[in-house]
Design an enzyme around this catalytic site. Structure first.
Site, PDB file in Angstrom:
ATOM      1  N   TYR A 267      -2.381  -0.266  10.062  1.00 52.56           N
ATOM      2  CA  TYR A 267      -2.547  -0.819   8.716  1.00 52.56           C
ATOM      3  C   TYR A 267      -1.265  -0.675   7.919  1.00 52.56           C
ATOM      4  CZ  TYR A 267      -3.954  -1.038   3.823  1.00 52.56           C
ATOM      5  OH  TYR A 267      -4.026  -1.341   2.483  1.00 52.56           O
TER       6      TYR A 267
ATOM      7  N   SER B 273       0.829  -1.203   0.000  1.00 48.21           N
ATOM      8  CA  SER B 273       0.000   0.000   0.000  1.00 48.21           C
ATOM      9  C   SER B 273       0.860   1.247   0.000  1.00 48.21           C
ATOM     10  CB  SER B 273      -0.897   0.002   1.243  1.00 48.21           C
ATOM     11  OG  SER B 273      -1.516   1.260   1.428  1.00 48.21           O
TER      12      SER B 273
END
Length: 331
Positions: free
Chosen positions: A155, A130
């Site tokens: 995350y 990501s």
């Protein structure tokens, strides 16, 4: 390269369903799996399976990747030659509310996938990282060589951990592995927790939309078709081991055109033909001021980089949303 057996995890998800469909259209045998969790409405996941996977003969098995036995059984039953690992617990803000979900899915589940790929000697495992790994990086555009050891959300920390775990497996077991740093993927069949989707729903319902940091955040919005093209090209072109480095690489996949959130909203208003009611809110924990992908490495390696204009992509999404919300009864 035709006729491979490819396992796509998270195949009922947004990116996974499109990738699985594209690979099947190319003539490969595609096996899908998903845990169909309720992070957002499972109905949308089942709708994706019905619309994108089932017509192509792709089965999407219900599998929990944090269960090692289920992962081992999946690999034993189907013996994939390639793996596209897209299953993950997504979302920056939700990681503040339910950190355990990220540990189980993004760390425990990822480790089980690495072990299965090692045991079965897959030819290439491509996995989703990501743009969040860049944290609050002040240098733009973000380059794969930038430092990424200051995550500002759990995350992001799990995604950076995935890159490190994959690197070690590639080094130890000579396994080709490629990480993809996705930049704000959007488009038809997308995720309801993403701004473009939730904003559309609220604008159409006449509800105010929450806009953080005075709308000054910038995001590199990347259209789903561009993401799929990058994934497919990279899947069949792993980076070879060289000069003592393992067969592991990471690539940005972004549009290389960051857009200010207020400009994004103006474009969305245009394609929807409605004005938004805006509720300005302060910056949220875990958010970053900007995302901006340097895509030179991707272009140099596979001869492609995303370039779909935001207005075109949002129009395609809006047209899909109107059809889906009318048919599904979800508003």
């Amino acid at each position: 390269m035709m006729g491979q057996t490819i396992l796509v995890t998270g195949a009922a998800g947004f990116v996974g369903s499109f990738v699985a469909a594209r690979l099947a259209d190319m003539g490969h045998r595609v096996i899908g799996c998903d845990n169909f969790n309720d992070y957002y409405t499972p109905q949308l996941k089942h709708d994706r399976v019905a619309a994108l996977l089932a017509p192509r003969g792709i089965e999407c098995h219900a599998v929990e990747l944090s269960d090692a036995a289920q992962v081992a059984g999946l690999f034993e039953a189907h013996r994939p030659t390639h793996v596209v690992h897209l299953a993950a617990q997504a979302g920056v803000r939700y990681s503040l509310e339910n950190p355990a979900a990220y540990i189980q899915s993004n760390l425990v589940g990822f480790s089980h996938m690495l072990e299965a790929c090692r045991r079965h000697r897959v030819e290439h495992m491509l996995y989703a990282s990501s743009s969040s790994v860049y944290g609050a990086n002040a240098k733009v555009p973000f380059s794969e060589s930038d430092q990424t050891d200051s995550p500002v959300s759990l995350y992001a920390a799990t995604k950076k951990s995935n890159e490190l775990m994959a690197y070690s497996y590639s080094h130890l077991y000579d396994l080709p592995m490629t990480g993809l740093r996705f930049f704000t993927v959007y488009g038809p069949w997308g995720r309801p927790d993403m701004a473009y989707f939730s904003f559309t729903r609220k604008i159409m319902a006449g509800e105010p939309i929450p806009v953080f940091a005075e709308g000054l955040l910038r995001r590199d919005f990347t259209y789903i078709d561009d993401i799929v093209e990058g994934v497919v090209r990279l899947l069949f072109k792993p980076t070879p081991a060289a000069d003592g480095a393992p067969a592991h690489a990471v690539f940005n996949i972004g549009n290389h055109q960051p857009v200010m959130v207020m400009d994004f909203i103006a474009t969305l208003e245009q394609v929807l033909g409605r004005k938004a009611v805006i509720d300005f809110l302060p910056m949220q924990p875990g958010d970053v001021p900007a995302t901006y992908a340097d895509t030179e490495r991707l272009r140099n390696w596979v001869g492609f980089a995303p370039a779909t204009p935001l207005a075109d992509g949002l129009l395609a999404f809006a047209n899909w949303y109107n059809r889906w919300s009318n048919n599904s009864g979800v508003h």
